[in-house]
Design a protein around this motif. Structure first.
Motif, PDB file in Angstrom:
ATOM      1  N   ALA B  78       0.735  -1.286   0.100  1.00  0.00           N
ATOM      2  CA  ALA B  78      -0.112  -0.283   0.665  1.00  0.00           C
ATOM      3  C   ALA B  78       0.882   1.207   0.110  1.00  0.00           C
ATOM      4  CB  ALA B  78      -1.227  -0.517   1.091  1.00  0.00           C
ATOM      5  N   ARG B  83      -3.214   2.559  -2.966  1.00  0.00           N
ATOM      6  CA  ARG B  83      -4.651   1.198  -2.528  1.00  0.00           C
ATOM      7  C   ARG B  83      -4.734   0.369  -3.429  1.00  0.00           C
ATOM      8  NH1 ARG B  83      -9.254   4.476  -0.786  1.00  0.00           N
ATOM      9  NH2 ARG B  83     -10.108   2.386  -0.793  1.00  0.00           N
ATOM     10  N   SER B 200     -10.053  -1.206   3.556  1.00  0.00           N
ATOM     11  CA  SER B 200      -8.911  -0.504   3.326  1.00  0.00           C
ATOM     12  C   SER B 200      -8.904   1.087   4.276  1.00  0.00           C
ATOM     13  CB  SER B 200      -9.891   0.109   1.636  1.00  0.00           C
ATOM     14  OG  SER B 200     -11.400   0.922   2.931  1.00  0.00           O
TER      15      SER B 200
END
Lengths: 160, 278
Positions: B78, B83, B200
């Motif tokens: 990441a 992402r 997330s």
């Protein structure tokens, strides 16, 4: 009647509380299981699936492949003597080896026990008996032709 | 002419989505060089773990040193690539984007663009962070198990397929996956990915670090579009404004490249780059 109607946790579970907190339902233990004895089923309605051994359908043969596969150490990597799944209880009234009238030496549980000689021994040289070294893999309960053996899961013994 | 980023991205998403259909079938037959689901999987001996799943076990007071490296790897990806899990790998994002495209077709194009009210707003991230934070707090105080994993849509997708392959049974909890898609079809905004997905949050935080790794860059002087030409904004299914790369944008952007594809024929002001633009 069997003493318990339940499942066993896979080998290497220290306590039920720790296991449930650590298990993330990745299923890697199930993929690692050589004997296909692990089943992932939900713990509750909203609960995640955790691995269980339904030993009456498929007992654990203590291959100990699941422990190293677990990423979060819900299953610890332990030797088979420390699997700690439960404890077998033998009902001598049902066991054919203890019933003199039948004159049978069955020994199925003794022959099939993965820890034969330590967990399952022959009392007086011919009658099977469970010792404290039993780890509760469930093989003896699975193979017993007269349902004389039941395994009490460690999980249930913690609650009592 | 080079194919658009969307071509590669769809290929990557489809590969992952189809791969996790095939994987449990191989695993069930004893071939387990890659094993597990998107909560944790073993890739040729390399263990990858969902960072939030690990954080929950840590919050419960159970350290898991073996999983640390796997979670750190996910966060490192990441950090370096943004992402990309959400944009390029997540099976739910693939389904959600398809649903969004269908529902967007149903609506007038103008209306879709008009819904971009929060384009520089940090609120969507704050809601996601609140969901994850409350879940972690609950695990810390009273929950006996990592229940936030139940909100992992890629987790449900792969778990359901795993369950079907190993035991031939449906996993009823996985119905949450199509139920949310249906709801997103009605609302026409990707509300789960934008507002609710707790998985997330950690990836967003690491991807939001500026000037490090692959990030979206906007060069204003190359932008040939009029002020009211909102093609790049309309292209973003997460309702972000690629022309204003603020903290809110960095927290929401998945490096999907949809805006970059639109901008290719309009001056190439938007790019995904490892280095900041001059």
């Amino acid at each position: 009647m069997p003493l318990t109607f339940s499942f066993l946790r896979p080998p290497g579970v220290v306590s039920e509380q720790e296991f449930r907190a650590r298990c993330i339902s990745c299923g890697r233990c199930v993929a690692a299981c050589v004997f296909h004895c692990l089943a992932m089923t939900p713990d509750s309605f909203f609960g995640s699936e955790t691995p269980k051994v339904f030993h009456r359908k498929a007992p654990c043969y203590l291959c100990m492949k699941c422990g190293p596969a677990c990423p979060t150490e819900a299953l610890h990597k332990v030797p088979m003597e420390k699997a700690g799944m439960g404890m077998a209880v033998l009902d001598r009234k049902r066991c054919v080896d203890y019933q003199q009238k039948w004159h049978i030496m069955c020994w199925t549980c003794y022959e099939r026990c993965p820890l034969r000689g330590t967990a399952m021994v022959l009392e007086n040289g011919y009658r099977p008996a469970v010792t404290n070294a039993c780890v509760g893999c469930g093989v003896c309960e699975y193979v017993c032709p007269t349902q004389a053996i039941s395994v009490v899961p460690t999980r249930l013994r913690e609650q009592t | 002419m080079k194919p658009p980023l969307l071509f590669w991205r769809r290929g990557c998403q489809a590969l992952i989505a189809l791969g996790f259909i095939a994987l449990p079938l191989f695993n069930a037959r004893g071939i387990s060089v890659i094993a597990g689901n998107l909560l944790s999987f073993d890739f040729f001996g390399l263990s990858v773990v969902d960072p939030l799943a690990l954080l929950q076990t840590l919050a419960g007071g159970w350290p898991a040193p073996k999983a640390m490296a796997g979670a750190a790897l996910a966060l490192l990806i990441a950090l370096l690539l943004g992402r990309v899990f959400c944009g390029w790998m997540c099976p739910y994002a693939l389904a959600s984007e398809i649903v969004f495209a269908i529902s967007a077709k149903r609506r007038a194009h103008q209306k879709t663009v008009a819904t971009l009210a929060h384009e520089t707003d940090i609120r969507p991230f704050m809601v996601r962070a609140a969901v994850a934070g409350l879940g972690l707090f609950a695990v810390l105080l009273f929950l006996p198990a990592p229940y936030l994993n139940q909100l992992s849509m890629p987790g449900w997708y792969t778990r359901a397929l795993q369950h079907a392959a190993f035991f031939g049974l449906p996993l009823y909890g996985a119905l949450l996956f199509p139920a949310l898609l249906l709801l997103e079809g009605f609302t026409g905004n990707r509300f789960w990915c934008r507002y609710l997905c707790p998985q997330s949050v950690l990836l967003s935080l690491f991807a939001a670090l500026p000037w490090l790794g692959l990030r979206l860059c906007f060069v204003r002087k190359q932008c040939g579009c009029a002020q009211n030409d909102r093609a790049c904004l309309a292209a973003c299914s997460l309702a972000l404004n690629p022309r204003k790369i603020t903290l809110a944008h960095r927290l929401g952007c998945t490096n999907c490249g949809d805006c970059v594809d639109v901008c290719r024929s309009r001056g190439r002001a938007l790019r995904l780059s490892f280095r900041p633009f001059p």
